[in-house]
Design an enzyme around this catalytic site. Structure first.
Site, PDB file in Angstrom:
ATOM      1  N   TYR A  11       1.629  -0.255   5.860  1.00 40.07           N
ATOM      2  CA  TYR A  11       1.328   0.097   4.476  1.00 40.07           C
ATOM      3  C   TYR A  11       2.473   0.913   3.895  1.00 40.07           C
ATOM      4  CZ  TYR A  11      -0.647   2.854   0.647  1.00 40.07           C
ATOM      5  OH  TYR A  11      -0.853   3.475  -0.575  1.00 40.07           O
TER       6      TYR A  11
HETATM    7  N1  LIG Z   1      -6.735   5.930  -4.250  1.00 39.26           N
HETATM    8  C1  LIG Z   1      -5.820   6.829  -3.885  1.00 39.26           C
HETATM    9  O1  LIG Z   1      -6.148   7.997  -3.614  1.00 39.26           O
HETATM   10  C2  LIG Z   1      -4.380   6.437  -3.823  1.00 39.26           C
HETATM   11  C3  LIG Z   1      -3.954   5.241  -4.378  1.00 39.26           C
HETATM   12  N2  LIG Z   1      -2.626   4.910  -4.332  1.00 39.26           N
HETATM   13  C4  LIG Z   1      -2.187   3.664  -4.971  1.00 39.26           C
HETATM   14  O2  LIG Z   1      -2.728   3.614  -6.288  1.00 39.26           O
HETATM   15  C5  LIG Z   1      -3.105   2.251  -6.604  1.00 39.26           C
HETATM   16  C6  LIG Z   1      -4.568   2.215  -6.980  1.00 39.26           C
HETATM   17  O3  LIG Z   1      -5.331   2.735  -5.889  1.00 39.26           O
HETATM   18  P1  LIG Z   1      -6.872   2.288  -5.726  1.00 39.26           P
HETATM   19  O4  LIG Z   1      -7.504   2.189  -7.055  1.00 39.26           O
HETATM   20  O5  LIG Z   1      -7.475   3.162  -4.682  1.00 39.26           O
HETATM   21  O6  LIG Z   1      -6.686   0.815  -5.162  1.00 39.26           O
HETATM   22  P2  LIG Z   1      -7.768  -0.161  -4.471  1.00 39.26           P
HETATM   23  O7  LIG Z   1      -7.741   0.050  -2.984  1.00 39.26           O
HETATM   24  O8  LIG Z   1      -9.045  -0.038  -5.201  1.00 39.26           O
HETATM   25  O9  LIG Z   1      -7.076  -1.585  -4.742  1.00 39.26           O
HETATM   26  C7  LIG Z   1      -6.921  -2.037  -6.059  1.00 39.26           C
HETATM   27  C8  LIG Z   1      -7.203  -3.501  -6.099  1.00 39.26           C
HETATM   28  O10 LIG Z   1      -6.164  -4.224  -5.423  1.00 39.26           O
HETATM   29  C9  LIG Z   1      -6.686  -5.525  -5.244  1.00 39.26           C
HETATM   30  N3  LIG Z   1      -6.045  -6.239  -4.150  1.00 39.26           N
HETATM   31  C10 LIG Z   1      -5.888  -5.845  -2.881  1.00 39.26           C
HETATM   32  N4  LIG Z   1      -5.285  -6.812  -2.153  1.00 39.26           N
HETATM   33  C11 LIG Z   1      -5.071  -7.858  -2.998  1.00 39.26           C
HETATM   34  C12 LIG Z   1      -4.515  -9.147  -2.860  1.00 39.26           C
HETATM   35  N5  LIG Z   1      -4.047  -9.572  -1.676  1.00 39.26           N
HETATM   36  N6  LIG Z   1      -4.476  -9.961  -3.949  1.00 39.26           N
HETATM   37  C13 LIG Z   1      -4.956  -9.531  -5.136  1.00 39.26           C
HETATM   38  N7  LIG Z   1      -5.493  -8.314  -5.341  1.00 39.26           N
HETATM   39  C14 LIG Z   1      -5.556  -7.499  -4.282  1.00 39.26           C
HETATM   40  C15 LIG Z   1      -8.177  -5.357  -4.954  1.00 39.26           C
HETATM   41  O11 LIG Z   1      -8.846  -6.377  -5.694  1.00 39.26           O
HETATM   42  P3  LIG Z   1     -10.361  -6.853  -5.427  1.00 39.26           P
HETATM   43  O12 LIG Z   1     -11.151  -5.579  -5.354  1.00 39.26           O
HETATM   44  O13 LIG Z   1     -10.663  -7.682  -6.612  1.00 39.26           O
HETATM   45  O14 LIG Z   1     -10.370  -7.609  -4.126  1.00 39.26           O
HETATM   46  C16 LIG Z   1      -8.499  -3.949  -5.430  1.00 39.26           C
HETATM   47  O15 LIG Z   1      -9.569  -3.856  -6.327  1.00 39.26           O
HETATM   48  C17 LIG Z   1      -2.759   1.421  -5.372  1.00 39.26           C
HETATM   49  O16 LIG Z   1      -1.486   0.834  -5.517  1.00 39.26           O
HETATM   50  C18 LIG Z   1      -2.740   2.452  -4.261  1.00 39.26           C
HETATM   51  O17 LIG Z   1      -1.920   2.048  -3.159  1.00 39.26           O
HETATM   52  C19 LIG Z   1      -1.682   5.710  -3.719  1.00 39.26           C
HETATM   53  C20 LIG Z   1      -2.076   6.896  -3.139  1.00 39.26           C
HETATM   54  C21 LIG Z   1      -3.447   7.349  -3.188  1.00 39.26           C
HETATM   55  N1  LIG Z   2      -4.818   0.500  -2.128  1.00 36.40           N
HETATM   56  C1  LIG Z   2      -5.108   1.749  -1.771  1.00 36.40           C
HETATM   57  N2  LIG Z   2      -4.119   2.576  -1.373  1.00 36.40           N
HETATM   58  C2  LIG Z   2      -4.443   3.837  -0.976  1.00 36.40           C
HETATM   59  C3  LIG Z   2      -5.760   4.290  -0.990  1.00 36.40           C
HETATM   60  C4  LIG Z   2      -6.776   3.391  -1.425  1.00 36.40           C
HETATM   61  O1  LIG Z   2      -7.972   3.727  -1.452  1.00 36.40           O
HETATM   62  N3  LIG Z   2      -6.401   2.152  -1.791  1.00 36.40           N
HETATM   63  N4  LIG Z   2      -6.086   5.549  -0.577  1.00 36.40           N
HETATM   64  C5  LIG Z   2      -5.163   6.362  -0.104  1.00 36.40           C
HETATM   65  C6  LIG Z   2      -5.642   7.694   0.420  1.00 36.40           C
HETATM   66  O2  LIG Z   2      -6.275   8.422  -0.598  1.00 36.40           O
HETATM   67  C7  LIG Z   2      -4.585   8.557   1.006  1.00 36.40           C
HETATM   68  O3  LIG Z   2      -3.722   8.960  -0.040  1.00 36.40           O
HETATM   69  C8  LIG Z   2      -5.235   9.769   1.646  1.00 36.40           C
HETATM   70  O4  LIG Z   2      -4.236  10.596   2.199  1.00 36.40           O
HETATM   71  C9  LIG Z   2      -3.730   5.985  -0.010  1.00 36.40           C
HETATM   72  N5  LIG Z   2      -3.482   4.668  -0.543  1.00 36.40           N
END
Ligand SMILES: NC(=O)C1=CN([C@@H]2O[C@H](COP(=O)(O)OP(=O)(O)OC[C@H]3O[C@@H](n4cnc5c(N)ncnc54)[C@H](OP(=O)(O)O)[C@@H]3O)[C@@H](O)[C@H]2O)C=CC1
Ligand SMILES: Nc1nc2c(c(=O)[nH]1)N=C([C@H](O)[C@@H](O)CO)CN2
Length: 236
Positions: free
Chosen positions: A148
């Site tokens: 990742y």
């Molecule tokens: N949440 C957090 O605390 C953190 C988030 N981030 C980054 O911020 C962004 C948003 O996070 P978050 O809202 O938690 O994200 P999610 O984990 O909710 O993922 C967002 C969406 O990505 C879609 N997705 C995943 N794999 C695929 C694929 N192969 N093809 C098409 N769509 C795909 C999913 O669609 P579906 O549900 O329709 O399958 C999902 O709803 C991400 O880039 C994440 O890495 C970074 C650090 C911390």
């Molecule tokens: N696609 C996603 N990326 C990440 C998620 C998630 O929920 N979906 N969550 C994290 C965690 O919050 C991490 O930051 C905890 O230390 C990271 N990326």
């Protein structure tokens, strides 16, 4: 809203951060095209507000190219592309390669191909932006999420290369969050452990990502930059 009201394309907007950002853009009168993979309540909610939902499975080149083709049936211009779609998968014995390939595809191949094939649509809008949503963890690596982290590091590299390639017509920037919102299954022990990693010690919620997107879209003098939004993890 931009002069031509060209839509903003945001990927992975069926839930959580992407859904929140899409809702906030709609609140401001901005037209939105979004990708989704699973039918979720958020997909219906966005459609009911007039956003255009386009199915996308970014786990293969064919899936990415099919998505690009579908987007082009809906619009000839784009104000911005926000690459939010992501899979957060830890290494699991036996299918390491699958996890790595899947995260390479969604975090690097999809943004790469979408940027290349959709740059002509962005060039029809002034201003025009690409925003890559990465992760603060790239700063030091991750023992639990090696693939990742590596693929998010690749996304940061795309920010630099595309910023140079597309200047001055298109600004290209990144946002590197640390934990913004927990997942439903996160227990209290895990939550406390994660909150203790940052100086501010809060779960800020998705608005901090929208605020960062807004800054990047509105600032005419920022490109090739990745904003750290991590509660001060790096100083803890
Ligand atoms: N949440 C957090 O605390 C953190 C988030 N981030 C980054 O911020 C962004 C948003 O996070 P978050 O809202 O938690 O994200 P999610 O984990 O909710 O993922 C967002 C969406 O990505 C879609 N997705 C995943 N794999 C695929 C694929 N192969 N093809 C098409 N769509 C795909 C999913 O669609 P579906 O549900 O329709 O399958 C999902 O709803 C991400 O880039 C994440 O890495 C970074 C650090 C911390
Ligand atoms: N696609 C996603 N990326 C990440 C998620 C998630 O929920 N979906 N969550 C994290 C965690 O919050 C991490 O930051 C905890 O230390 C990271 N990326």
């Amino acid at each position: 809203m931009n002069a031509t009201n060209a839509p903003i394309l945001i990927t992975g907007a069926g839930q959580r951060v992407g859904l929140h950002c899409a809702q906030r853009l709609l609140d401001e009168g901005q037209s939105v095209i979004f990708s989704y993979r699973s039918e979720r309540p958020g997909v219906l909610a966005l459609r009911e507000r007039g956003a255009i939902g386009v199915f996308a499975d970014f786990s293969s080149e064919a899936g990415v190219l099919a998505f690009i083709g579908a987007v082009k049936t809906h619009t000839q211009s784009l104000r911005a592309i926000i690459h939010n779609a992501s899979a957060w998968v830890a290494e699991t014995p036996g299918d390491e390669s699958r996890a790595f390939i899947d995260m390479f595809s969604v975090h690097m191949l999809a943004p790469y191909l979408i940027n290349l094939h959709c740059s002509p649509l962005l060039q029809r809008s002034t201003p025009a932006d690409i925003v890559h949503i990465s992760d603060d963890v790239v700063r030091k690596g991750s023992r639990q999420h090696i693939a990742y982290c590596a693929t998010k590091a690749g996304l940061d590299s795309l920010t630099l290369s595309f910023a140079a390639q597309f200047a001055p017509l298109i600004k290209v920037n990144g946002i590197a969050p640390a934990m913004v919102m927990f997942n439903e299954g996160d227990d209290e022990t895990y939550r406390a452990k994660v909150l203790a990693k940052s100086a501010l010690g809060i779960e800020p919620g998705p608005e901090v990502i929208y605020q960062s997107v807004r800054y990047l879209l509105d600032n005419p003098y920022v490109t090739g930059t990745t904003l750290t939004v991590n509660g001060g993890r790096h100083i803890k």
